[in-house]
Design a protein around this motif. Sequence first.
Motif: not given
Length: 534
Positions: A33, A359, A362, A365
């Motif tokens: 990130h 991943s 993500e 969330n």
Amino acid sequence: MPTDYIPFRETNYFSNFICDYLDQNPELKDFYHHFPNLENFEAQIEEKRQSGHVSESHRKILVNTLKSQYKNLETSDLTAEHIELLNSENTFTITTGHQLNLFTGPLYFLYKIISTINLTEQLKEIYPKNNFVPIYWMASEDHDFEEINYFNFKGKKIQWNSEQTGAVGHFNTEGLADVFDVISSEFGAGKNAEQLKTWFKEAYLNHDDLADATRYLANELFGEYGLVILDADDKELKRLFIPQMKNELLEKVAFETVSETNKNLEALGLKIQVNPREINLFYIKDGLRERIVEIDGNYQVLESDMSWSEDELLQHLDEFPERFSPNVIMRPLYQEVILPNLCYIGGGGELIYWLQLKSNFETQNVTFPMLLLRNSALVKSKKQAEKQEILNISDKDLFLDRHSFINKKVRKISNIDIDFSEQIEHLESQFKHLFELAEQTDKSFYGAVKAQEVKQIKGLKHLEKRLLKAQKRKLADQIERSTELQEQLFPNQSLQERTINFSELYLEYGADLIPELKNALTPLKGEFLILNLK
């Protein structure tokens, strides 16, 4: 306290992949990130604040859990303050994790924690409206006892033998009195030795399990700097993680997302650190820590007779969340769900497997943390530094493999120039003309000329090796003293920090050791530290 630095890549002890990460290679951008530099923390803070995962009630559970875990410890004012600050929405954590190694294990345990403490202090200066708490996450649910049941002391392996199984944090400390007898003899006499013995005795003979023993020891070493030690093997904390565990049991999200990421990383030439299971949870109970698997719609615990239907399993999870344990794939997600965390600090191997996980974060969330390579250091005593200067060995040369180190030293101290690179270059130049001649006359001679070139260059290299060997014998004393120094600083030709225990340095430097390291280690420097301690 003279210090110097060497780029991680030039040490030859860190993978190209990690060095590429430190260089922010564009090929790796999709796997992390925000890169860990000071200006990027502002965005990370805001994202974590708005994520909603760490609510007010959530923070209260975290704080109450920590207070319960610290109730029998003498807690510094700063640590107590940090625990209370975790109630505030403006408080964030910087986290490192480590196994419950006997007497802290390798030296880099100290570097991990000091990196974490120093980063929180640096962030407070830059972002004074927020608070930053250093967290040591104890890997109390690991079950690989063979990895943690020893530490190295002056070339000897000090080992604890036990037949216990399951999560190591639950292990009782039976048998460690025998280890205490061994270390008492090895540490010898003197003020610093007595302090080491006291720490060992208080930690391992006066606490019932390995988690409590490790918490005590880490608190003794770092409590004055406000370190907060967390054992996440806790019912109420795991209750906060139930939604993600249900998702893992029913949807198998981690398996799909991480498997896809692994393919992408392998395409870049990375050797994968961890592979996901279809269900990335263990079951913990009474000395058991085994995988949960789904077979024909039923959920089972391997090596046991326990099984549930889907509805029964979900009910069991709601009633006993403490019995469900995240594996290496899910543990980072658990950490980021229960902590207001901004950054994880770890070693090269750890960061690689974190890069496999973005991943999955993500999809779930959950905000992916910044990933920072912990500080690394080579610590030299005054005597070793003086010897290095007398022997005219550069810091960079110390990092060479043994064969290259010796050969370079021989060439440096020899009064004969045993380097045939110039002669080889001259020979190659001569053969270049012969190749041109063969091209102009009879091309069939090209192969014969090439064979002759290979033969003569090989002969020169062989002669160079023989002369080097002869010089090594002639210069044996200096070579022996040089390799002896390198072996002291790189035991078994490995980094010092990965081999020795902090006790070796503590015997020499005592209470000054950790403050000196803390003053020298700069977490965002991004280079390998070479530290001369007086």
